[in-house]
Design a protein around this motif. Structure first.
Motif, PDB file in Angstrom:
ATOM      1  N   TYR A  58       0.842  -1.194   0.000  1.00  0.00           N
ATOM      2  CA  TYR A  58       0.000   0.000   0.000  1.00  0.00           C
ATOM      3  C   TYR A  58       0.875   1.240   0.000  1.00  0.00           C
ATOM      4  N   LEU A  59       0.611   2.145  -0.922  1.00  0.00           N
ATOM      5  CA  LEU A  59       1.352   3.400  -1.027  1.00  0.00           C
ATOM      6  C   LEU A  59       0.611   4.479  -0.246  1.00  0.00           C
ATOM      7  N   ALA A  60       1.183   4.876   0.883  1.00  0.00           N
ATOM      8  CA  ALA A  60       0.566   5.913   1.703  1.00  0.00           C
ATOM      9  C   ALA A  60       0.875   7.305   1.167  1.00  0.00           C
ATOM     10  N   THR A  61       2.106   7.508   0.721  1.00  0.00           N
ATOM     11  CA  THR A  61       2.511   8.770   0.082  1.00  0.00           C
ATOM     12  C   THR A  61       3.474   8.437  -1.044  1.00  0.00           C
ATOM     13  N   GLY A  62       3.624   9.365  -1.987  1.00  0.00           N
ATOM     14  CA  GLY A  62       4.614   9.199  -3.041  1.00  0.00           C
ATOM     15  C   GLY A  62       4.118   8.366  -4.210  1.00  0.00           C
ATOM     16  N   ALA A  63       5.047   7.763  -4.907  1.00  0.00           N
ATOM     17  CA  ALA A  63       4.751   6.945  -6.085  1.00  0.00           C
ATOM     18  C   ALA A  63       5.872   5.941  -6.272  1.00  0.00           C
ATOM     19  N   ALA A  64       5.527   4.798  -6.861  1.00  0.00           N
ATOM     20  CA  ALA A  64       6.524   3.741  -7.030  1.00  0.00           C
ATOM     21  C   ALA A  64       6.259   2.965  -8.305  1.00  0.00           C
TER      22      ALA A  64
ATOM     23  N   GLY B 210       7.395  -2.523 -13.843  1.00  0.00           N
ATOM     24  CA  GLY B 210       7.426  -1.598 -14.963  1.00  0.00           C
ATOM     25  C   GLY B 210       6.245  -0.651 -15.036  1.00  0.00           C
ATOM     26  N   GLN B 211       5.343  -0.699 -14.069  1.00  0.00           N
ATOM     27  CA  GLN B 211       4.152   0.140 -14.058  1.00  0.00           C
ATOM     28  C   GLN B 211       4.225   1.131 -12.902  1.00  0.00           C
ATOM     29  N   ARG B 212       3.756   2.370 -13.128  1.00  0.00           N
ATOM     30  CA  ARG B 212       3.757   3.390 -12.090  1.00  0.00           C
ATOM     31  C   ARG B 212       2.474   3.325 -11.279  1.00  0.00           C
ATOM     32  N   TYR B 213       2.616   3.416  -9.950  1.00  0.00           N
ATOM     33  CA  TYR B 213       1.474   3.437  -9.047  1.00  0.00           C
ATOM     34  C   TYR B 213       1.640   4.613  -8.087  1.00  0.00           C
ATOM     35  N   ALA B 214       0.505   5.104  -7.555  1.00  0.00           N
ATOM     36  CA  ALA B 214       0.531   6.331  -6.759  1.00  0.00           C
ATOM     37  C   ALA B 214      -0.112   6.127  -5.396  1.00  0.00           C
ATOM     38  N   ALA B 215       0.031   7.141  -4.560  1.00  0.00           N
ATOM     39  CA  ALA B 215      -0.520   7.109  -3.205  1.00  0.00           C
ATOM     40  C   ALA B 215      -2.019   6.819  -3.235  1.00  0.00           C
ATOM     41  N   GLY B 216      -2.461   6.018  -2.257  1.00  0.00           N
ATOM     42  CA  GLY B 216      -3.866   5.651  -2.178  1.00  0.00           C
ATOM     43  C   GLY B 216      -4.201   4.358  -2.872  1.00  0.00           C
ATOM     44  N   GLN B 217      -3.186   3.675  -3.435  1.00  0.00           N
ATOM     45  CA  GLN B 217      -3.420   2.420  -4.129  1.00  0.00           C
ATOM     46  C   GLN B 217      -2.805   1.257  -3.350  1.00  0.00           C
ATOM     47  N   MET B 218      -3.563   0.169  -3.239  1.00  0.00           N
ATOM     48  CA  MET B 218      -3.045  -1.090  -2.720  1.00  0.00           C
ATOM     49  C   MET B 218      -2.837  -2.043  -3.880  1.00  0.00           C
ATOM     50  N   LEU B 219      -1.648  -2.624  -3.960  1.00  0.00           N
ATOM     51  CA  LEU B 219      -1.325  -3.583  -5.000  1.00  0.00           C
ATOM     52  C   LEU B 219      -1.343  -4.974  -4.386  1.00  0.00           C
ATOM     53  N   VAL B 220      -2.254  -5.820  -4.829  1.00  0.00           N
ATOM     54  CA  VAL B 220      -2.295  -7.208  -4.385  1.00  0.00           C
ATOM     55  C   VAL B 220      -1.345  -7.993  -5.276  1.00  0.00           C
ATOM     56  N   LEU B 221      -0.385  -8.665  -4.664  1.00  0.00           N
ATOM     57  CA  LEU B 221       0.717  -9.280  -5.397  1.00  0.00           C
ATOM     58  C   LEU B 221       0.524 -10.787  -5.528  1.00  0.00           C
TER      59      LEU B 221
END
Length: 297
Positions: free
Chosen positions: A199-205, A209-220
């Protein structure tokens, strides 16, 4: 591999206090034992803020609540006699088990103002522990192992990961960690568990190869996973072994809908003890369908 992206949905808790609800989600109710995940704030609270922003006494069963703050302060009071302020980079771990009530008050904000930012998660208890005695513990310092390197500062909140084990007592295999990352830093996401998320609380990652931003949870999915911070980023990594199907009604979690109905009846009838130090008000049972209806997000 990213199997699913869950966007936070804004929810009002009353008094102007909003959270970003992430779990449960209609298409993904749990990640390992994690059944609830709320992003609190960021929110500025002015000095003298009204008490309506507080979370008044309310009940839980069948779960542990995990409160972790990036900023601000909250005061916890519960029905087993515990009173504890929680501050940034500390953990309040409350196991409801057979039943507990508690409140969360913003007393520092009322006195001098505050900036609140944090996460509250719920961990469903395995069936054999759903009716365990309620308990509360506060953890800071060496209970939350820390590490740093390569532009990453990490803190293990609960469970085992990165070769470390936190001092928090858990009831099933899991991991939960906070990563603060500088731009360009790379971090591995712990493997070895059936279900994992980021889960991205702040920032971006960048992940895969895909960009994700704050407020998103990535289920792996299974396999090795890593993230690269594209800017200064604060992330939560979590996961563990599934504990089986769970139902949710309001603040109650159980493997049995009948148990949810009993908890609702107990609360409505005043059979659940309020905190001794905060027993003058409470949150009433919500209107709407009762727990004999299908569970809803």
């Amino acid at each position: 591999m990213v199997e699913m992206v869950i966007e936070q949905r804004r929810r009002s808790l009353g008094g102007g206090f909003e959270v970003g609800r992430v779990l449960p989600f209609a298409r993904r109710r749990m990640v390992g034992p994690f059944i609830f995940f709320d992003h609190m704030g960021p929110l500025d609270l002015a000095a003298g803020v009204d008490r309506s922003v507080d979370v008044r006494p309310h009940p839980h069963i069948g779960l542990s609540t995990v409160t972790y703050l990036f900023a601000g302060e909250m005061v916890h009071r519960d029905s087993i006699g515990c009173t504890q302020a929680i501050r940034p980079r500390e953990v309040n771990w409350m196991t409801a088990g057979s039943g507990i009530t508690h409140s969360e008050r913003f007393e520092r904000a009322r006195a001098v103002g505050d900036h609140l930012h944090g996460i509250q998660a719920w961990v469903a208890l395995p069936k054999e522990f759903e009716e365990t005695d309620p308990a509360f513990s506060h953890h800071a310092g060496s209970d939350l192992p820390q590490w740093s390197g390569g532009g990453v500062e990490g803190r293990l909140i609960a469970g085992s990961a990165y070769g470390l084990t936190a001092g928090v007592a858990t009831h099933s295999p899991l991991f939960y960690a906070h990563l603060d990352m500088q731009a360009g830093a790379v971090a591995e996401i712990p493997s070895g568990h059936a279900e994992r998320a980021l889960y991205l609380a702040t920032g971006a990652a960048e992940v895969g190869g895909q960009r994700y931003a704050a407020g998103q949870m990535l289920v792996l999915g299974a396999g090795d996973s890593r993230m690269r911070a594209l800017e200064p980023t604060s992330a939560m990594v979590l996961g563990g072994e599934p504990v089986g199907e769970r139902f949710i009604y309001w603040n109650f979690v159980s493997s049995s809908k009948e148990r949810l109905a009993q908890a609702a009846a107990d609360w409505e009838a005043g059979r659940m003890k309020l905190p001794d130090a905060d027993d003058q008000e409470f949150i009433p049972l919500p209107d709407g369908p009762r727990p004999d209806a299908p569970a809803m997000s």
